[in-house]
Design a protein around this motif. Structure first.
Motif, mmCIF file in Angstrom:
data_model
loop_
_atom_site.group_PDB
_atom_site.id
_atom_site.type_symbol
_atom_site.label_atom_id
_atom_site.label_comp_id
_atom_site.label_asym_id
_atom_site.label_seq_id
_atom_site.Cartn_x
_atom_site.Cartn_y
_atom_site.Cartn_z
ATOM 1 N N MET A 1 125.176 14.430 73.621
ATOM 2 C CA MET A 1 124.747 13.038 73.608
ATOM 3 C C MET A 1 123.680 12.819 72.542
ATOM 4 N N LEU A 2 123.817 11.745 71.800
ATOM 5 C CA LEU A 2 122.818 11.435 70.772
ATOM 6 C C LEU A 2 121.509 11.066 71.472
ATOM 7 N N THR A 3 120.403 11.640 70.985
ATOM 8 C CA THR A 3 119.118 11.434 71.652
ATOM 9 C C THR A 3 118.251 10.421 70.902
ATOM 10 N N ASN A 74 111.527 22.055 58.644
ATOM 11 C CA ASN A 74 112.977 22.141 58.854
ATOM 12 C C ASN A 74 113.502 20.988 59.723
ATOM 13 N N ILE B 122 122.856 8.798 63.568
ATOM 14 C CA ILE B 122 121.704 9.483 62.983
ATOM 15 C C ILE B 122 120.862 10.057 64.101
ATOM 16 N N TRP B 124 119.463 13.658 66.640
ATOM 17 C CA TRP B 124 119.728 14.956 67.250
ATOM 18 C C TRP B 124 120.761 14.797 68.358
ATOM 19 N N ASN B 125 121.871 15.522 68.232
ATOM 20 C CA ASN B 125 122.909 15.539 69.244
ATOM 21 C C ASN B 125 123.096 16.994 69.676
ATOM 22 N N GLN B 126 124.040 17.238 70.570
ATOM 23 C CA GLN B 126 124.227 18.602 71.073
ATOM 24 C C GLN B 126 125.571 19.177 70.651
ATOM 25 N N GLU B 142 123.050 23.206 72.513
ATOM 26 C CA GLU B 142 121.886 23.249 71.629
ATOM 27 C C GLU B 142 121.807 21.943 70.827
ATOM 28 N N PHE B 143 120.575 21.550 70.479
ATOM 29 C CA PHE B 143 120.365 20.312 69.719
ATOM 30 C C PHE B 143 120.393 20.584 68.219
ATOM 31 N N TYR B 145 120.861 18.371 64.131
ATOM 32 C CA TYR B 145 120.675 17.062 63.504
ATOM 33 C C TYR B 145 121.949 16.602 62.789
ATOM 34 N N ASP B 163 129.613 15.030 70.938
ATOM 35 C CA ASP B 163 130.108 13.828 71.579
ATOM 36 C C ASP B 163 129.341 12.611 71.089
ATOM 37 N N LYS B 186 118.325 21.192 58.493
ATOM 38 C CA LYS B 186 117.387 20.211 59.040
ATOM 39 C C LYS B 186 117.319 20.299 60.550
ATOM 40 N N SER B 188 115.826 22.484 62.641
ATOM 41 C CA SER B 188 114.765 23.287 63.202
ATOM 42 C C SER B 188 115.136 24.785 63.247
ATOM 43 N N LEU B 189 114.578 25.508 64.194
ATOM 44 C CA LEU B 189 114.754 26.965 64.220
ATOM 45 C C LEU B 189 116.193 27.372 64.499
ATOM 46 N N ARG B 190 116.884 26.605 65.378
ATOM 47 C CA ARG B 190 118.255 26.961 65.721
ATOM 48 C C ARG B 190 119.180 26.769 64.522
#
Lengths: 254, 201
Positions: A1-3, A74, B122, B124-126, B142-143, B145, B163, B186, B188-190
């Motif tokens: 899901m987009l946050t 990042n 646009i 953060w998604n999973q 995991e999140f 971008y 999704d 972009k 992050s760490l993951r």
């Protein structure tokens, strides 16, 4: 899901962070790179850098700064302030900015939005709109929110979308600095009428304000400066709170 | 910092004038790897790993690839190739953006998000249903971008899903070709871990 996104905004002058900052843990509170790193490591979803340098020299410093920020962090970041041409945009993107934010230049020359979108894609152009509610009307102001224009907020927002903007950053002049909550009614109207994301700005003072801006204001992202810089609100605990209210955000996860 | 001449680690980023390459270079630099930016066919073929980036509009990007001859080079590469964002989309059969014919590596047609969704997506998604070594040490959901208006529907080459209104491909893989719709540089760490996994393939 987009946050929903939480976005701290840093004001930059001549390559340094300005405004009262309260980061005792940092070696140099005026160093934008160190601050950017701090936010990036502590749950910010994006960063916005707003350059308020008035001189040519200051602008050059900005380019070098963008490169250093890109090297250090990042998460995505946006650079705004004083951008008035496709060449300005190119220089910032080449140095590692992910998006640019334009405001007065778009009012002066609306065609610029399309030119930037065509060249670099809509995703990299955020159009900032400063507006003030007078009686029932929301009027757009240019030049740092100081100069009135004949534009209406909702018409102008629709126009910038049609011209290729990827996002709208709406600052309510009435709410900015009050720390009394965002302009949720206008935000909800904007968010429902536009088909691009809306970033809310102006009025953040407490955790509840963020909850309201996402639920009542229907914003896609919320931007704030002093509440984060002064550590009145920590992004990680803000996110924990929003999650308990079932607002989708990316949890802080070191 | 590893030596860029070290054959085992030679990493190139394909240079065809497609948007913001700096952040990808910096992301690898944080992992201790200096990436070489090049449009030279020999240099690309000799590399151990190839990054195929892309930000911007599909048809003009494809034009640049054809003009430079890279459109013929990329699908014939034998080493691991990672397409990022538009790079992934251009590796597909086609994209609705500018009615563009792609490089045909992934057997799927890229289409635009439905009109009732905000586009671009646009933020953060999973990612879920993770497959392949690219996602080693990455947890389900995991999140990451995302920034895009077009997407690859689910297909037999899907190796991660996301999704946005509907489920779609967040990653694809076929033979030595890998593609991610999101921006690991972009994320992050993951995101950094995913790039590290790519280097270890």
């Amino acid at each position: 899901m987009l946050t929903k996104r939480i976005i701290p905004c840093l004001d930059i002058k001549n390559g340094r962070t300005v405004k009262g900052l309260n980061f005792l843990s940092l070696r140099d509170v005026g160093d934008p790179v160190e601050l950017a790193q701090y936010y990036s490591d502590n749950g910010a979803d994006e960063l916005v850098f707003l350059d308020i340098s008035a001189t040519e020299e200051g602008r050059k410093t900005l380019t070098q700064l963008v490169l250093k920020v890109a090297e250090a962090i990042n998460i995505p970041f946006t650079v705004g302030g004083g951008i008035s041409s496709v060449e300005d945009v190119e220089l910032l993107l080449k140095n590692g900015a992910d998006k640019v934010c334009i405001n007065s230049a778009a009012i002066r020359n609306p065609e610029l939005i399309h030119e930037i979108a065509l060249r670099f894609g809509s995703q990299c152009i955020v159009v900032a709109i400063d507006a003030k509610q007078v009686n029932k009307d929301w009027n757009v102001f240019g030049v740092g929110g100081k100069t009135p224009t004949k534009l209406n907020l909702f018409n102008w927002a629709k126009e910038v979308q049609d011209r290729g903007a990827g996002e709208v950053l709406f600052t309510s002049i009435n709410h900015d600095g009050t720390k009394n909550g965002f302009a949720n009614e206008a935000l909800a109207k904007l968010s429902c009428m536009l088909s691009i994301p809306v970033i809310a700005s102006g009025g953040a003072g407490k955790v509840q304000d963020f909850e309201d801006v996402f639920i009542t204001g229907k914003a896609d992202a919320a931007l704030a400066a002093s509440v984060f810089h002064h550590k009145q609100i920590e992004i990680r605990s803000l996110k924990t709170h929003l999650i308990t209210k079932e607002i989708p955000v990316r949890p802080f996860d070191p | 910092m590893k030596n860029i001449e070290d054959k085992k680690n030679k990493l190139v980023i394909i240079d065809y004038g497609a948007g913001n390459i700096q952040s990808i270079r910096f992301a690898f630099k944080r992992l201790g790897v200096e990436a070489v930016l090049t449009d030279c066919e020999n240099e690309i073929r000799q590399a151990d790993k190839v990054i195929f980036p892309g930000v911007g509009e599909a048809s003009s990007a494809m034009k640049k690839l054809k003009y430079s001859g890279l459109a013929h080079v990329i699908p014939t590469l034998r080493q691991p190739v990672l397409g990022i964002c538009l790079g992934m989309q251009l590796l597909c059969n086609s994209t609705e953006e500018g009615n563009t014919r792609g490089l045909g590596v992934f057997d799927v047609n890229v289409i635009r998000f439905s009109n009732h969704l905000k586009t671009p997506q646009i933020g953060w998604n999973q990612i879920s249903n993770l497959k392949t070594h690219l996602f080693q040490h990455i947890s389900e959901n995991e999140f990451i971008y995302m920034v895009h208006s077009y997407y690859a529907p689910l297909c037999k080459e899907t190796t991660a899903t996301s999704d946005y209104g509907i489920p779609y491909s967040a990653a694809l893989q076929k033979d030595n070709f890998y593609g991610v719709q999101f921006h690991p540089e972009k994320s992050s760490l993951r995101g950094g871990q995913i790039l590290k996994n790519f280097l270890a393939l």
